[in-house]
Scaffold this motif. Sequence first.
Motif, PDB file in Angstrom:
ATOM      1  N   PHE A  70       0.834  -1.023  -0.012  1.00 53.20           N
ATOM      2  CA  PHE A  70       0.124   0.006  -0.036  1.00 53.20           C
ATOM      3  C   PHE A  70       1.010   1.360   0.063  1.00 53.20           C
ATOM      4  CE2 PHE A  70      -3.340  -2.949   1.775  1.00 53.20           C
ATOM      5  CZ  PHE A  70      -4.406  -2.680   0.865  1.00 53.20           C
ATOM      6  N   VAL A  95      -2.101   6.413   2.140  1.00 58.50           N
ATOM      7  CA  VAL A  95      -3.211   6.063   1.464  1.00 58.50           C
ATOM      8  C   VAL A  95      -4.371   5.951   2.826  1.00 58.50           C
ATOM      9  CG1 VAL A  95      -2.674   5.072  -0.622  1.00 58.50           C
ATOM     10  CG2 VAL A  95      -2.902   3.810   1.464  1.00 58.50           C
ATOM     11  N   VAL A 137     -11.040  -1.728   3.044  1.00 64.66           N
ATOM     12  CA  VAL A 137     -10.172  -2.157   1.955  1.00 64.66           C
ATOM     13  C   VAL A 137     -10.024  -3.650   1.667  1.00 64.66           C
ATOM     14  CG1 VAL A 137      -8.127  -1.993   0.603  1.00 64.66           C
ATOM     15  CG2 VAL A 137      -9.055   0.002   1.481  1.00 64.66           C
ATOM     16  N   LEU A 194     -10.972  -6.395  -1.036  1.00 67.72           N
ATOM     17  CA  LEU A 194      -9.762  -6.888  -1.554  1.00 67.72           C
ATOM     18  C   LEU A 194      -9.767  -8.323  -1.546  1.00 67.72           C
ATOM     19  CD1 LEU A 194      -7.021  -6.025  -3.155  1.00 67.72           C
ATOM     20  CD2 LEU A 194      -5.956  -6.044  -0.748  1.00 67.72           C
ATOM     21  N   THR A 241      -4.096  -7.178  -6.028  1.00 69.69           N
ATOM     22  CA  THR A 241      -3.711  -5.576  -6.608  1.00 69.69           C
ATOM     23  C   THR A 241      -4.855  -4.714  -6.197  1.00 69.69           C
ATOM     24  OG1 THR A 241      -4.740  -5.912  -8.803  1.00 69.69           O
ATOM     25  CG2 THR A 241      -2.416  -6.420  -8.759  1.00 69.69           C
ATOM     26  N   TRP A 242      -4.221  -3.388  -5.882  1.00 67.66           N
ATOM     27  CA  TRP A 242      -5.246  -2.478  -5.301  1.00 67.66           C
ATOM     28  C   TRP A 242      -4.625  -1.152  -6.068  1.00 67.66           C
ATOM     29  CZ3 TRP A 242      -4.527   2.026  -2.355  1.00 67.66           C
ATOM     30  CH2 TRP A 242      -5.706   2.583  -2.016  1.00 67.66           C
ATOM     31  N   ASN A 243      -5.529  -0.324  -6.630  1.00 66.94           N
ATOM     32  CA  ASN A 243      -5.124   0.734  -7.273  1.00 66.94           C
ATOM     33  C   ASN A 243      -3.800   0.719  -8.013  1.00 66.94           C
ATOM     34  OD1 ASN A 243      -7.461   1.773  -6.601  1.00 66.94           O
ATOM     35  ND2 ASN A 243      -6.489   3.354  -4.963  1.00 66.94           N
ATOM     36  N   SER A 244      -3.445  -0.547  -8.689  1.00 58.66           N
ATOM     37  CA  SER A 244      -2.367  -0.577  -9.479  1.00 58.66           C
ATOM     38  C   SER A 244      -1.027  -0.972  -8.658  1.00 58.66           C
ATOM     39  CB  SER A 244      -1.748   0.289 -10.754  1.00 58.66           C
ATOM     40  OG  SER A 244      -1.457   1.627  -9.870  1.00 58.66           O
ATOM     41  N   SER A 245      -1.620  -1.269  -7.354  1.00 60.82           N
ATOM     42  CA  SER A 245      -0.153  -1.547  -6.656  1.00 60.82           C
ATOM     43  C   SER A 245      -0.487  -3.176  -6.110  1.00 60.82           C
ATOM     44  CB  SER A 245      -0.306  -0.728  -5.132  1.00 60.82           C
ATOM     45  OG  SER A 245       0.064   0.556  -5.445  1.00 60.82           O
TER      46      SER A 245
END
Length: 170
Positions: free
Chosen positions: A18, A22, A34, A38, A93-97
């Motif tokens: 992360f 954030v 989240v 996720l 993946t979370w917001n392209s991370s």
Amino acid sequence: IDNLENRSRRNNKEILGFPEGVENGNLTNFLSKVLPELLGLDPDCQLEIKRAHRSLGPCLIADQHPRAFIIKFLRYPMRDQLLRATHNKGPLTWNSSKISLYPDLSRDLQQKRQCFTEVRKQLQTRGFTGCFYPAILKITYNGETTTYNNLEDAMQFLNSQLSQLHAKKL
């Protein structure tokens, strides 16, 4: 002492990936929203986070990996449920991370387990291996389970299996 330290971390989870900041100052609320999304858990799932923080260290500059979250759950079954959900879900993946979840282990135990990394990678491509607490490599092959506490014995097993596979192909 090392055993006591790792037992005190039993309900802890380490989350990598992360980006810094954030959480907007409230990490517990951020993760409560989240993580179920996720991992594909029930949205009404109560994580019961006792404590959460970023790992220690200075704030990072650009191009460095963000610091990990360390989370202590009130109950062990929730931690175990997250591990199972992570394993079942596959890459996260979370917001392209890219997000990764790990047990929170002491530095000494991590180093003991890391000595098996290369052997585990080679064995995993062949479909058999497991690393158990504290740092024991357990291999089940042809219905027989063997355990290894050191790298040399595990490498010897791997080399013998590779030579047997090579001989069968010839």
